[in-house]
Design a protein around this motif. Structure first.
Motif, short mmCIF file in Angstrom:
data_model
loop_
_atom_site.label_atom_id
_atom_site.label_comp_id
_atom_site.label_asym_id
_atom_site.label_seq_id
_atom_site.Cartn_x
_atom_site.Cartn_y
_atom_site.Cartn_z
N THR A 162 -1.17 -38.99 -14.25
CA THR A 162 -1.47 -37.56 -14.43
C THR A 162 -0.46 -36.92 -15.38
O THR A 162 0.72 -37.28 -15.41
N ARG A 163 -0.93 -35.99 -16.16
CA ARG A 163 -0.05 -35.14 -16.96
C ARG A 163 -0.03 -33.77 -16.30
O ARG A 163 -0.94 -32.97 -16.46
N LEU A 164 1.02 -33.55 -15.53
CA LEU A 164 1.14 -32.34 -14.74
C LEU A 164 1.67 -31.21 -15.62
O LEU A 164 2.80 -31.29 -16.13
N LEU A 165 0.89 -30.17 -15.77
CA LEU A 165 1.26 -29.03 -16.61
C LEU A 165 1.56 -27.84 -15.70
O LEU A 165 0.65 -27.24 -15.10
N ALA B 58 4.06 -40.58 -25.96
CA ALA B 58 4.91 -41.77 -25.83
C ALA B 58 5.09 -42.20 -24.37
O ALA B 58 5.54 -43.32 -24.12
N THR B 59 4.75 -41.34 -23.43
CA THR B 59 4.86 -41.74 -22.02
C THR B 59 3.77 -42.71 -21.61
O THR B 59 3.84 -43.30 -20.53
N GLY B 60 2.76 -42.87 -22.45
CA GLY B 60 1.72 -43.86 -22.19
C GLY B 60 0.93 -43.56 -20.93
O GLY B 60 0.48 -42.43 -20.71
N ALA B 61 0.80 -44.58 -20.07
CA ALA B 61 0.00 -44.44 -18.85
C ALA B 61 0.81 -43.89 -17.68
O ALA B 61 0.28 -43.76 -16.58
N ARG B 62 2.08 -43.60 -17.90
CA ARG B 62 2.91 -43.10 -16.81
C ARG B 62 2.62 -41.62 -16.56
O ARG B 62 2.14 -40.91 -17.44
N THR B 63 2.95 -41.18 -15.38
CA THR B 63 2.84 -39.76 -15.04
C THR B 63 3.90 -38.98 -15.81
O THR B 63 5.03 -39.44 -15.97
N SER B 64 3.55 -37.81 -16.30
CA SER B 64 4.52 -36.96 -16.99
C SER B 64 4.35 -35.53 -16.50
O SER B 64 3.30 -35.14 -16.00
N VAL B 65 5.42 -34.75 -16.66
CA VAL B 65 5.38 -33.36 -16.21
C VAL B 65 5.95 -32.48 -17.31
O VAL B 65 7.01 -32.75 -17.87
N ILE B 66 5.21 -31.42 -17.64
CA ILE B 66 5.60 -30.44 -18.65
C ILE B 66 5.64 -29.09 -17.96
O ILE B 66 4.67 -28.71 -17.28
N SER B 67 6.72 -28.34 -18.14
CA SER B 67 6.86 -27.06 -17.44
C SER B 67 7.34 -25.98 -18.40
O SER B 67 8.40 -26.11 -19.01
N SER B 68 6.55 -24.93 -18.51
CA SER B 68 6.96 -23.72 -19.22
C SER B 68 6.12 -22.55 -18.75
O SER B 68 4.88 -22.61 -18.79
N VAL C 240 -5.01 -28.03 -23.38
CA VAL C 240 -5.41 -29.07 -22.42
C VAL C 240 -5.86 -30.33 -23.14
O VAL C 240 -5.45 -31.45 -22.79
N GLU C 241 -6.67 -30.18 -24.16
CA GLU C 241 -7.17 -31.33 -24.90
C GLU C 241 -6.03 -32.09 -25.58
O GLU C 241 -5.97 -33.32 -25.54
N GLN C 242 -5.10 -31.37 -26.19
CA GLN C 242 -4.00 -32.02 -26.89
C GLN C 242 -3.05 -32.72 -25.93
O GLN C 242 -2.41 -33.72 -26.29
N LEU C 243 -2.95 -32.23 -24.70
CA LEU C 243 -2.06 -32.85 -23.72
C LEU C 243 -2.69 -34.04 -23.00
O LEU C 243 -1.99 -34.74 -22.27
N GLY C 244 -3.97 -34.24 -23.21
CA GLY C 244 -4.58 -35.41 -22.58
C GLY C 244 -5.92 -35.18 -21.93
O GLY C 244 -6.44 -36.09 -21.25
N GLY C 245 -6.51 -33.99 -22.09
CA GLY C 245 -7.85 -33.76 -21.58
C GLY C 245 -7.96 -33.94 -20.08
O GLY C 245 -7.32 -33.23 -19.30
N ASP C 246 -8.76 -34.92 -19.66
CA ASP C 246 -9.02 -35.08 -18.22
C ASP C 246 -7.84 -35.67 -17.46
O ASP C 246 -7.89 -35.81 -16.24
N ARG C 247 -6.75 -36.00 -18.15
CA ARG C 247 -5.54 -36.43 -17.45
C ARG C 247 -4.68 -35.24 -17.01
O ARG C 247 -3.75 -35.41 -16.23
N VAL C 248 -4.99 -34.06 -17.50
CA VAL C 248 -4.17 -32.88 -17.23
C VAL C 248 -4.51 -32.29 -15.87
O VAL C 248 -5.68 -32.08 -15.53
N HIS C 249 -3.47 -32.04 -15.09
CA HIS C 249 -3.60 -31.31 -13.82
C HIS C 249 -2.70 -30.08 -13.94
O HIS C 249 -1.51 -30.20 -14.25
N VAL C 250 -3.25 -28.91 -13.71
CA VAL C 250 -2.53 -27.65 -13.88
C VAL C 250 -1.93 -27.21 -12.55
O VAL C 250 -2.62 -27.19 -11.52
N LEU C 251 -0.65 -26.87 -12.58
CA LEU C 251 0.05 -26.37 -11.40
C LEU C 251 0.50 -24.94 -11.64
O LEU C 251 1.14 -24.64 -12.65
N VAL C 252 0.15 -24.05 -10.71
CA VAL C 252 0.52 -22.64 -10.79
C VAL C 252 1.38 -22.31 -9.58
O VAL C 252 0.97 -22.56 -8.44
N THR C 253 2.56 -21.77 -9.80
CA THR C 253 3.42 -21.34 -8.70
C THR C 253 3.36 -19.82 -8.60
O THR C 253 3.42 -19.11 -9.61
N LEU C 254 3.24 -19.31 -7.37
CA LEU C 254 3.06 -17.88 -7.16
C LEU C 254 4.06 -17.34 -6.14
O LEU C 254 4.39 -18.01 -5.16
#
Length: 421
Positions: free
Chosen positions: A23-26, A96-106, A122-136
């Motif tokens: 997963t690419r956690l955004l 460059a992280t390939g198939a590994r899980t990565s996390v991007i936070s901003s 979303v598309e540039q970060l990996g499309g269907d690999r992207v999972h969006v996290l919202v903190t409230l």
């Protein structure tokens, strides 16, 4: 701001489950929801994350310039404008992280201006690999902290006037159009769910009573062992007290009224006076907190209840207790200290009266700036000015210098300048 509170808040889940490997956690924030704490902990643990199949691809704790460029947002007041190259470099590291899980936070991803921008990110970060996290966090707790952050980027409007504009004056966009774009949380979640699907959005309601809860949630989602992510002290990122904020706000009035350039403000005030004041002076029990008037607290809580209900209806995963978003704080809220984003918000200003404003109702006394705090701020500005003119850097940091010595040094410098004139 008008509200509709007919929908009760949904019941949230109490336990997170790991996301699929790869997963690419955004994490999109928004601002003032613990983003700095998460970014600091992830960056500090970046060397160990690959042991568990996780990568933190950003080369700094917070890839702010990349997020601003991706969302076509301007830089901070007086800063160098971000370019597509900032975003391209981050994308290269993500790929460059390939198939590994990565996390991007901003938190600046929350400022994406439209659906097309969100879809492109979303598309540039990996499309269907992207999972969006919202903190409230509760809106009533966010508002004083967000106001003082706007002041750190040049805002001249007092807190009560600002609340009036945000809550009572349609279209609620002056002086800061970004506020409701990032903090109308139901619409924020809806926009990103429209790009990735509700099943790939997780909303985490932060419980301020559980100081380590947000870090533990990230560990679970990323499949990390408990306590790998640790809090990183960050005094330079603490919020300002009421007196400190009023000092800066009145400086903003003088600065803008005399037509000085934004670049000078960025270097001397935001890069000099403010960080020296934060680093050297920790708030005490005697400092007056930023108090939110009761009417504004009640309106913010009503909006929070409405947002919680609408988020629940979107079908996204909600972790935590949504009722916290509409809970009335027992006391006026002091902005959180280390757990805040480290950079000021976008430079959005409109015409407004440049006049002093009394402290908001509910304060515990008169807000007064301590001489030590004023000296530190002044020294920070002078040190920044010296670096701009080729002066030597101080042999020791400002927080290592006693206040009496700071005042003495500043006095000597002023006398020398007067003598030369």
């Amino acid at each position: 701001m008008e509200t509709d509170c007919t929908t009760p808040p949904p019941a949230g889940e109490t336990k997170a489950t790991p996301l699929p490997a790869g997963t690419r956690l955004l994490h999109i924030g928004p601002h003032k929801t613990g983003t700095t704490a998460i970014q600091g902990a992830l960056f500090a643990a970046r060397e160990r994350l690959p042991e568990y199949g996780v990568e933190f691809p950003a080369h700094t704790r917070h890839p702010m310039e990349a997020a601003l460029a991706a969302c076509a947002r301007p830089a901070m007041m007086g800063d160098t404008e971000p370019t597509d190259r900032h975003w391209s470099r981050l994308l290269e590291r993500v790929r460059a992280t390939g198939a590994r899980t990565s996390v991007i936070s901003s938190e600046f991803f929350a400022d994406a201006p439209d659906d097309a921008t969100i879809a492109r990110v979303v598309e540039q970060l990996g499309g269907d690999r992207v999972h969006v996290l919202v903190t409230l966090r509760p809106l009533a707790r966010i508002m004083p902290s967000q106001w003082q952050q706007y002041v750190q980027n040049g805002l001249r409007m007092g807190y009560e006037d600002w609340l009036e504009h945000m809550l009572r004056k349609p279209p609620y966009e002056k002086p800061n159009p970004s506020f409701w774009r990032r903090h109308r949380h139901d619409r924020l979640v809806e926009r990103w769910a429209g790009a990735v699907g509700a099943e790939r959005v997780t909303v985490v309601v932060v419980d301020d009573r559980d100081r380590g809860g947000l870090l533990r949630t990230f560990e679970t989602l990323l499949g990390l062992p408990a306590n790998l992510l640790r809090p990183v002290p960050d005094t330079a990122n603490r919020s300002l007290t009421l007196a400190e904020t009023e000092l800066l706000r009145n400086l903003n009035i003088e600065f803008r009224g005399n037509g000085l350039p934004d670049a000078l403000y960025s270097r001397l005030v935001r890069g000099g006076a403010v960080p020296h004041m934060k680093n050297a002076c920790s708030p005490t029990s005697r400092d007056v907190k930023i108090p939110t008037p009761r009417w504004a607290v009640e309106e913010a809580c009503a909006i929070g209840a409405e947002m919680a209900g609408r988020i629940g209806a979107l079908g996204v995963r909600v972790l935590g207790d949504p009722s916290l978003l509409s809970a009335v704080p027992e006391q006026p809220e002091q902005p959180e200290q280390p757990e805040q984003p480290d950079r000021p918000d976008q430079p959005e200003q409109t015409d407004q009266p440049d006049r002093p404003e009394r402290p908001a109702e509910g304060g515990s006394g008169e807000a007064r700036i301590a001489p030590e705090v004023a000296a530190r701020a002044l020294y920070g500005a002078l040190a920044a000015a010296a670096s701009m003119t080729g002066g030597a850097a101080p042999a020791r940091s400002v927080h290592q210098t006693p206040s009496k010595e700071l005042v003495r040094v500043l006095g000597h410098r002023c006398l020398r300048r007067l003598g030369r004139r």
